[in-house]
Design an enzyme around this catalytic site. Structure first.
Site, PDB file in Angstrom:
ATOM      1  N   ASN A 138       9.040  97.949 -12.760  1.00 28.33           N
ATOM      2  CA  ASN A 138       8.921  97.758 -11.303  1.00 28.33           C
ATOM      3  C   ASN A 138       9.017  96.296 -10.856  1.00 28.33           C
ATOM      4  O   ASN A 138       9.417  96.039  -9.730  1.00 28.33           O
ATOM      5  CB  ASN A 138       7.655  98.442 -10.761  1.00 28.33           C
ATOM      6  CG  ASN A 138       6.385  97.791 -11.245  1.00 28.33           C
ATOM      7  OD1 ASN A 138       6.348  97.192 -12.318  1.00 28.33           O
ATOM      8  ND2 ASN A 138       5.334  97.901 -10.460  1.00 28.33           N
ATOM      9  N   GLY A 214       1.858  98.192 -17.849  1.00 27.17           N
ATOM     10  CA  GLY A 214       2.418  99.529 -17.641  1.00 27.17           C
ATOM     11  C   GLY A 214       1.348 100.465 -17.131  1.00 27.17           C
ATOM     12  O   GLY A 214       0.344 100.033 -16.552  1.00 27.17           O
ATOM     13  N   SER A 215       1.544 101.737 -17.375  1.00 31.58           N
ATOM     14  CA  SER A 215       0.660 102.742 -16.786  1.00 31.58           C
ATOM     15  C   SER A 215      -0.667 102.850 -17.533  1.00 31.58           C
ATOM     16  O   SER A 215      -0.767 102.534 -18.718  1.00 31.58           O
ATOM     17  CB  SER A 215       1.358 104.102 -16.791  1.00 31.58           C
ATOM     18  OG  SER A 215       1.630 104.481 -18.126  1.00 31.58           O
ATOM     19  N   GLU A 234      -2.421  95.190 -18.595  1.00 31.55           N
ATOM     20  CA  GLU A 234      -2.296  95.132 -17.124  1.00 31.55           C
ATOM     21  C   GLU A 234      -1.835  96.518 -16.715  1.00 31.55           C
ATOM     22  O   GLU A 234      -0.668  96.869 -16.885  1.00 31.55           O
ATOM     23  CB  GLU A 234      -1.249  94.080 -16.720  1.00 31.55           C
ATOM     24  CG  GLU A 234      -1.578  92.663 -17.112  1.00 31.55           C
ATOM     25  CD  GLU A 234      -2.649  92.026 -16.240  1.00 31.55           C
ATOM     26  OE1 GLU A 234      -3.004  92.590 -15.186  1.00 31.55           O
ATOM     27  OE2 GLU A 234      -3.163  90.957 -16.639  1.00 31.55           O
ATOM     28  N   LEU A 235      -2.761  97.315 -16.184  1.00 30.62           N
ATOM     29  CA  LEU A 235      -2.448  98.735 -15.967  1.00 30.62           C
ATOM     30  C   LEU A 235      -2.361  99.059 -14.469  1.00 30.62           C
ATOM     31  O   LEU A 235      -2.187  98.186 -13.647  1.00 30.62           O
ATOM     32  CB  LEU A 235      -3.483  99.595 -16.685  1.00 30.62           C
ATOM     33  CG  LEU A 235      -3.661  99.239 -18.176  1.00 30.62           C
ATOM     34  CD1 LEU A 235      -4.699 100.142 -18.829  1.00 30.62           C
ATOM     35  CD2 LEU A 235      -2.350  99.307 -18.940  1.00 30.62           C
ATOM     36  N   CYS A 268       1.695  97.952  -8.660  1.00 24.79           N
ATOM     37  CA  CYS A 268       0.341  98.294  -9.125  1.00 24.79           C
ATOM     38  C   CYS A 268      -0.699  97.917  -8.072  1.00 24.79           C
ATOM     39  O   CYS A 268      -1.783  98.485  -8.043  1.00 24.79           O
ATOM     40  CB  CYS A 268       0.058  97.590 -10.438  1.00 24.79           C
ATOM     41  SG  CYS A 268       0.462  95.845 -10.382  1.00 24.79           S
ATOM     42  N   GLU A 363      -3.235 107.218  -9.011  1.00 24.33           N
ATOM     43  CA  GLU A 363      -2.298 106.207  -8.518  1.00 24.33           C
ATOM     44  C   GLU A 363      -1.080 106.923  -7.917  1.00 24.33           C
ATOM     45  O   GLU A 363      -0.474 107.767  -8.570  1.00 24.33           O
ATOM     46  CB  GLU A 363      -1.852 105.313  -9.680  1.00 24.33           C
ATOM     47  CG  GLU A 363      -0.885 104.224  -9.270  1.00 24.33           C
ATOM     48  CD  GLU A 363      -0.457 103.329 -10.442  1.00 24.33           C
ATOM     49  OE1 GLU A 363      -0.259 103.848 -11.557  1.00 24.33           O
ATOM     50  OE2 GLU A 363      -0.302 102.115 -10.228  1.00 24.33           O
TER      51      GLU A 363
HETATM   52  P1  NAD Z   1       4.920 102.975 -18.520  1.00 20.66           P
HETATM   53  O1  NAD Z   1       3.530 102.910 -19.032  1.00 20.66           O
HETATM   54  O2  NAD Z   1       5.611 104.289 -18.528  1.00 20.66           O
HETATM   55  O3  NAD Z   1       5.885 101.989 -19.317  1.00 20.66           O
HETATM   56  C1  NAD Z   1       5.607 100.598 -19.412  1.00 20.66           C
HETATM   57  C2  NAD Z   1       6.219 100.075 -20.687  1.00 20.66           C
HETATM   58  O4  NAD Z   1       5.534 100.658 -21.790  1.00 20.66           O
HETATM   59  C3  NAD Z   1       7.694 100.409 -20.875  1.00 20.66           C
HETATM   60  O5  NAD Z   1       8.345  99.328 -21.495  1.00 20.66           O
HETATM   61  C4  NAD Z   1       7.643 101.612 -21.810  1.00 20.66           C
HETATM   62  O6  NAD Z   1       8.807 101.775 -22.578  1.00 20.66           O
HETATM   63  C5  NAD Z   1       6.456 101.238 -22.683  1.00 20.66           C
HETATM   64  N1  NAD Z   1       5.800 102.366 -23.355  1.00 20.66           N
HETATM   65  C6  NAD Z   1       5.743 103.651 -22.949  1.00 20.66           C
HETATM   66  N2  NAD Z   1       5.072 104.391 -23.855  1.00 20.66           N
HETATM   67  C7  NAD Z   1       4.696 103.547 -24.849  1.00 20.66           C
HETATM   68  C8  NAD Z   1       3.973 103.722 -26.065  1.00 20.66           C
HETATM   69  N3  NAD Z   1       3.509 104.888 -26.436  1.00 20.66           N
HETATM   70  N4  NAD Z   1       3.762 102.629 -26.848  1.00 20.66           N
HETATM   71  C9  NAD Z   1       4.219 101.412 -26.463  1.00 20.66           C
HETATM   72  N5  NAD Z   1       4.916 101.197 -25.342  1.00 20.66           N
HETATM   73  C10 NAD Z   1       5.143 102.258 -24.529  1.00 20.66           C
HETATM   74  O7  NAD Z   1       4.885 102.366 -17.040  1.00 20.66           O
HETATM   75  P2  NAD Z   1       6.085 102.190 -16.014  1.00 20.66           P
HETATM   76  O8  NAD Z   1       6.374 103.507 -15.380  1.00 20.66           O
HETATM   77  O9  NAD Z   1       7.212 101.425 -16.605  1.00 20.66           O
HETATM   78  O10 NAD Z   1       5.405 101.216 -14.947  1.00 20.66           O
HETATM   79  C11 NAD Z   1       4.616 101.650 -13.926  1.00 20.66           C
HETATM   80  C12 NAD Z   1       3.144 101.470 -14.236  1.00 20.66           C
HETATM   81  O11 NAD Z   1       2.885 100.097 -14.551  1.00 20.66           O
HETATM   82  C13 NAD Z   1       2.269 101.776 -13.040  1.00 20.66           C
HETATM   83  O12 NAD Z   1       1.136 102.500 -13.476  1.00 20.66           O
HETATM   84  C14 NAD Z   1       1.876 100.399 -12.535  1.00 20.66           C
HETATM   85  O13 NAD Z   1       0.677 100.384 -11.800  1.00 20.66           O
HETATM   86  C15 NAD Z   1       1.779  99.631 -13.793  1.00 20.66           C
HETATM   87  N6  NAD Z   1       1.917  98.196 -13.525  1.00 20.66           N
HETATM   88  C16 NAD Z   1       0.828  97.389 -13.662  1.00 20.66           C
HETATM   89  C17 NAD Z   1       0.938  96.032 -13.363  1.00 20.66           C
HETATM   90  C18 NAD Z   1      -0.236  95.102 -13.502  1.00 20.66           C
HETATM   91  O14 NAD Z   1      -0.016  93.894 -13.491  1.00 20.66           O
HETATM   92  N7  NAD Z   1      -1.448  95.579 -13.616  1.00 20.66           N
HETATM   93  C19 NAD Z   1       2.154  95.508 -12.933  1.00 20.66           C
HETATM   94  C20 NAD Z   1       3.244  96.368 -12.801  1.00 20.66           C
HETATM   95  C21 NAD Z   1       3.109  97.707 -13.110  1.00 20.66           C
END
Ligand code: NAD
Length: 462
Positions: A138, A214-215, A234-235, A268, A363
């Site tokens: 994102n 990520g999530s 950072e979730l 996020c 979320e």
């Molecule tokens: P996601 O968790 O699906 O993926 C994030 C990353 O993790 C990707 O590179 C993905 O390939 C990797 N990933 C997925 N499964 C994994 C595993 N089992 N082991 C290791 N890596 C894995 O999230 P997304 O859909 O790409 O992003 C959206 C989420 O990120 C939202 O929940 C958002 O709130 C969060 N986010 C948080 C911040 C923050 O700074 N807190 C910033 C941006 C986005």
């Protein structure tokens, strides 16, 4: 693995490019190359690290439009949003260049205790070695910058696994860093899926520090898989904004629409829950509807577009279902509420929402805000805290006591006063409480996490 991953433009559905589908073998090879480069990075003088980071910032600025167009095509974010993101990434590298020069420990007054008489010494900050970085789609460039820039500034090597949806800008960033003089192996990019390349990076024993954005669903399981290494997470979030009776409603409405619908609500720190004092509900609602109605949806590459598309059809399915279920449970769409394309959803504001509804707890990650009324500030604060998340929160008020009560009692990484939770400065310590994360980013704070302290102690022979 030899298979390729197609990068799909979520607006047009067409293929933007292909990248290798890396897995454990590719991650292992990347970590090995990084390991070989560790002495060169660790011993590189600070001014040299700073020069590379500064040059990278300049290259990003020179290539800003090409980066912005690419990210818009990969992610569906609007071109105005991606231009701002590239400028931000350039600023992060420039700031890291400055912080690299300030990487130091301090002297230790050993003789403050009797056993330390005749001892002098200091502590240093040393790189952890290899930083494993995993980023979401994102804010793909700026969040990669938030990991790579402080890691290099503090003398680490980095292995980056970008999101499978947006890997192309990461490869282009790595190219810019090489042109800026970064040694081969100091930044390795392994493209691939999370469960494959991502998991291999999480579990690799030679990675000293794992930095994941990520999530929540993926992130909370990672420390257990990471083994003996430091982890920063950072979730997700579900940001509340409290609007009290004393608030400047006009400014609050403007900020809420800005913070709720930027990147089609896929931040996020998007405003999700608007907690409004019952007495000012009607006036706020009217102003919000008027502003949301003005948002222009459309082609993300069109300069006039305010709201682009969601990242995928599946993301749109998810928000459509969540809105339908909320409406069945009694919520009402004051504006929007409908899907308008395979990955496009109308900017939506739901009223008659209760804090115990799933839509107010989970979320949303969509162009969706929720209006919930309160009668007392305590009630508003309790609702603000009633989710598993604790990233950013905000309050609009002219009453200093209300502002300070909220700042004190809301469990979050940041509390914004007369500003939306969507505000972030790249120099502030940024991160979440509860299940929104562990550790802090923001260049200086990330550098602290990416370094180890080492004490050097000398006994004088007198
Ligand atoms: P996601 O968790 O699906 O993926 C994030 C990353 O993790 C990707 O590179 C993905 O390939 C990797 N990933 C997925 N499964 C994994 C595993 N089992 N082991 C290791 N890596 C894995 O999230 P997304 O859909 O790409 O992003 C959206 C989420 O990120 C939202 O929940 C958002 O709130 C969060 N986010 C948080 C911040 C923050 O700074 N807190 C910033 C941006 C986005």
């Amino acid at each position: 693995m030899s298979e390729a991953i197609e990068v799909i433009n979520p607006y047009t559905g067409t293929c933007v490019g292909k990248v290798p589908r890396g897995g454990a073998a590719e991650v292992d090879a990347a970590v090995r190359r990084a390991k070989e480069t560790m002495p060169a990075m660790r011993n590189m003088p600070l001014h040299r690290r700073a020069a590379i980071l500064k040059k990278t910032s300049q290259l990003l600025q020179e290539r800003a439009e090409a980066f912005a167009q690419l990210i818009t095509q990969e992610s569906g974010k609007t071109i105005r949003e991606t231009r701002a993101e590239v400028a931000r990434a350039a600023a992060i590298f420039e700031y890291a260049a400055e912080e690299a020069r300030r990487l130091h420990g301090e002297t230790l007054p050993f003789d403050a205790f009797p056993n330390g008489e005749n001892h002098i010494g200091f502590y240093l900050r040393e790189p952890v070695g290899i930083v494993g970085a995993i980023t979401p789609w994102n804010v793909p460039l700026a969040l990669a910058a938030h990991k790579i820039a402080p890691a290099l500034a503090s003398g680490n090597c980095v292995v980056l696994k970008p999101a499978e949806q947006t890997p192309l800008n990461a490869l282009r960033l790595a190219q810019a860093l090489r042109e800026a003089g970064l040694p081969e192996g100091a930044l390795e990019v392994v493209t691939g899926y999370g469960e494959e390349a991502g998991d291999a990076l999480v579990t690799h024993p030679d990675v000293g520090f794992l930095s994941f954005t990520g999530s929540r669903e993926v992130g909370i399981g990672l420390p257990a898989r990471a083994g003996y290494k430091r982890v920063a997470l950072e979730l997700g979030g579900n940001s509340p904004i409290i609007v009290t009776q004393s608030a400047d409603i006009e400014r609050a409405a403007e900020a809420i629409v800005r913070g709720g619908y930027a990147v089609a609500g896929q931040l996020c720190i998007s405003v999700q829950r608007i907690l409004v004092h019952r007495t000012v509900r009607e006036v706020l609602l009217e102003k919000l509807i008027a502003r949301i109605r003005q948002l222009r949806l459309g082609d993300p590459l069109d300069e006039a577009t305010d709201v682009g598309v969601l990242i995928s059809k599946e993301a749109c399915d998810r928000v459509e279902k969540a809105v339908q279920e909320a409406v069945q449970a009694g919520a009402k769409a004051a504006i929007g509420g409908k899907r308008i394309g395979p990955a496009a959803f109308e900017p939506t504001l739901l009223t008659d929402v209760r804090q115990d509804m799933p839509i107010a707890i989970n979320e949303a990650f969509a162009p969706l805000t929720l209006l919930i009324e309160f009668d007392t500030l305590d009630e508003a604060i309790a609702m603000a805290n009633a989710t598993p998340y604790g990233l950013n929160a905000g309050i609009y008020t002219r009453d200093i006591e209300e502002a300070l009560s909220a700042a004190n009692a809301i469990v979050a990484g940041s509390v914004m006063i007369n500003e939306v939770p969507t505000f972030r400065s790249d120099l502030m310590p940024y991160g979440g409480r509860k299940q929104s994360g562990l550790g802090r980013e923001g260049v200086r704070f990330a550098m602290e996490e990416m370094t180890e302290t080492k004490v050097v102690c000398i006994q004088r022979l007198i």
